[in-house]
Enzyme design. Sequence first.
Site, mmCIF file in Angstrom:
data_model
loop_
_atom_site.group_PDB
_atom_site.id
_atom_site.type_symbol
_atom_site.label_atom_id
_atom_site.label_comp_id
_atom_site.label_asym_id
_atom_site.label_seq_id
_atom_site.Cartn_x
_atom_site.Cartn_y
_atom_site.Cartn_z
ATOM 1 N N ASP A 94 -0.993 12.210 -1.784
ATOM 2 C CA ASP A 94 -0.376 10.918 -1.478
ATOM 3 C C ASP A 94 -1.453 9.969 -0.936
ATOM 4 O O ASP A 94 -2.194 10.328 -0.014
ATOM 5 C CB ASP A 94 0.709 11.182 -0.411
ATOM 6 C CG ASP A 94 1.625 10.005 -0.189
ATOM 7 O OD1 ASP A 94 1.765 9.159 -1.089
ATOM 8 O OD2 ASP A 94 2.232 9.941 0.919
ATOM 9 N N HIS A 95 -1.557 8.792 -1.493
ATOM 10 C CA HIS A 95 -2.502 7.767 -1.022
ATOM 11 C C HIS A 95 -3.958 8.238 -0.946
ATOM 12 O O HIS A 95 -4.640 8.032 0.070
ATOM 13 C CB HIS A 95 -2.085 7.211 0.353
ATOM 14 C CG HIS A 95 -0.805 6.443 0.302
ATOM 15 N ND1 HIS A 95 -0.717 5.176 -0.211
ATOM 16 C CD2 HIS A 95 0.448 6.781 0.665
ATOM 17 C CE1 HIS A 95 0.541 4.763 -0.163
ATOM 18 N NE2 HIS A 95 1.269 5.729 0.362
ATOM 19 N N HIS A 223 7.169 3.637 -3.136
ATOM 20 C CA HIS A 223 6.762 4.157 -1.817
ATOM 21 C C HIS A 223 7.658 3.523 -0.754
ATOM 22 O O HIS A 223 8.370 2.573 -1.022
ATOM 23 C CB HIS A 223 5.301 3.777 -1.533
ATOM 24 C CG HIS A 223 4.328 4.635 -2.266
ATOM 25 N ND1 HIS A 223 3.487 5.501 -1.614
ATOM 26 C CD2 HIS A 223 4.083 4.779 -3.588
ATOM 27 C CE1 HIS A 223 2.749 6.140 -2.516
ATOM 28 N NE2 HIS A 223 3.088 5.711 -3.718
ATOM 29 N N GLY A 224 7.537 4.050 0.458
ATOM 30 C CA GLY A 224 8.234 3.419 1.589
ATOM 31 C C GLY A 224 9.735 3.367 1.390
ATOM 32 O O GLY A 224 10.372 2.369 1.721
ATOM 33 N N ASN A 266 9.346 8.070 -2.879
ATOM 34 C CA ASN A 266 8.622 8.718 -1.775
ATOM 35 C C ASN A 266 9.399 8.619 -0.471
ATOM 36 O O ASN A 266 9.743 7.510 -0.041
ATOM 37 C CB ASN A 266 7.280 8.011 -1.554
ATOM 38 C CG ASN A 266 6.259 8.336 -2.605
ATOM 39 O OD1 ASN A 266 6.580 8.918 -3.632
ATOM 40 N ND2 ASN A 266 5.021 7.955 -2.355
HETATM 41 P P1 13P Z 1 8.576 6.207 4.179
HETATM 42 O O1 13P Z 1 7.756 5.910 5.398
HETATM 43 O O2 13P Z 1 9.546 5.083 3.906
HETATM 44 O O3 13P Z 1 9.257 7.512 4.234
HETATM 45 O O4 13P Z 1 7.572 6.237 2.918
HETATM 46 C C1 13P Z 1 6.803 7.370 2.641
HETATM 47 C C2 13P Z 1 5.781 7.131 1.580
HETATM 48 O O5 13P Z 1 5.769 6.139 0.891
HETATM 49 C C3 13P Z 1 4.759 8.175 1.390
HETATM 50 O O6 13P Z 1 3.780 7.771 0.494
HETATM 51 O O1 G3H Z 2 2.464 6.908 3.156
HETATM 52 C C1 G3H Z 2 2.448 7.473 4.245
HETATM 53 C C2 G3H Z 2 3.093 8.783 4.402
HETATM 54 O O2 G3H Z 2 4.291 8.641 5.128
HETATM 55 C C3 G3H Z 2 2.153 9.761 5.040
HETATM 56 O O3 G3H Z 2 1.979 9.471 6.385
HETATM 57 O O4 G3H Z 2 -0.513 9.479 6.650
HETATM 58 O O5 G3H Z 2 1.036 9.784 8.628
HETATM 59 O O6 G3H Z 2 0.770 11.602 6.936
HETATM 60 P P1 G3H Z 2 0.727 10.131 7.213
HETATM 61 ZN ZN ZN Z 3 3.318 5.698 0.445
#
Ligand code: 13P
Ligand code: G3H
Ligand code: ZN
Length: 322
Positions: A94-95, A223-224, A266
């Site tokens: 992720d990211h 996302h989000g 996500n």
């Molecule tokens: P939330 O913070 O809305 O759960 O989003 C998570 C996310 O986008 C992880 O990449």
């Molecule tokens: O996009 C963000 C995800 O919620 C992951 O969060 O970087 O705190 O693990 P984190």
């Molecule tokens: Zn994200």
Amino acid sequence: MAVSYKELGLVNTRAMFADAIKNGYAVPAYNFNNMEQMQAIIQACVETKSPVILQVSSGARKYANQTLLRYMAQGAVQFAKELGCEIPIALHLDHGDTLDLCKSCVDYGFSSVMIDGSHHSYEENIALTQRVVEYAHKYDVTVEGELGILAGVEDDVSSETHTYTQPEEVEDFVKKTGCDSLAISIGTSHGAFKFKPGQDPEIRLDILAEIEKRIPGFPIVLHGASSVPQEYVELINKFGGKMEAAIGIPEEQLRSAAKSAVCKINIDSDGRLAMTAAIRKMFADQPGEFDPRKYLGPARDELRKMYASKNKNVLGSAGMVK
Ligand code: 13P
Ligand code: G3H
Ligand code: ZN
């Protein structure tokens, strides 16, 4: 030592997304950092017969150790079988923010990586995403790119306002980069405080429709997408927490998005809230308890219920593993 995700029993996201597009649902992408979260995700997805993407952020890698997370994902495949259903499981970065990190995950058994070049210029984002695609595709690992910037905190970069994805850029971006899916910015944001009190909690489904018109059938990622269930916020506050005005994305808007080109949603924050609420309640109800299994167990049960409900009522992924 390098290992292919195929040896671990994992799958990439290609067939998952094709099925999600065909049947109008979104595959859940749940973040995990520890064993209880992973167990709850797999239990819920087996119970609801849903495919699943296990997501690891770079923060999770630092917290839990990448080797342990990798073996947990490998164990998840076996765990699902033991629970009675062989669901498709992808392990996704992720990211990811650098080529090196993406390469390391590919070499380490991930079946899918995200390269988030959204904070770079358009040209730099394309160049970086191209390089990741070139490497990942050699190993049949799928790649998620991103166009547009979500408001809130993303990759430790904080932005007050959304930079919405420009629909006129998406076709060029996916063609030039060769990425397999695209994360877009249409008003969702990371964390539990997505809207200010009094603000209309709305996402720009019109931009999504415009994007879908430009790249029909191409997998879109949201996302989000936590909905920040108010019952968890209330429990947290009732049992000593302090979370004022936590507001998420309304579930019906996510349901509409999942029926369209959005085929990966996500969710991380809702899991954090469910776990925290259950643990706070347990500590308040039984202050003499000090066995971690006695509070992590109920937290895991609450997580499992929440993920199962997401699959059934929000993403529409329940019942999609035949
Ligand atoms: P939330 O913070 O809305 O759960 O989003 C998570 C996310 O986008 C992880 O990449
Ligand atoms: O996009 C963000 C995800 O919620 C992951 O969060 O970087 O705190 O693990 P984190
Ligand atoms: Zn994200």
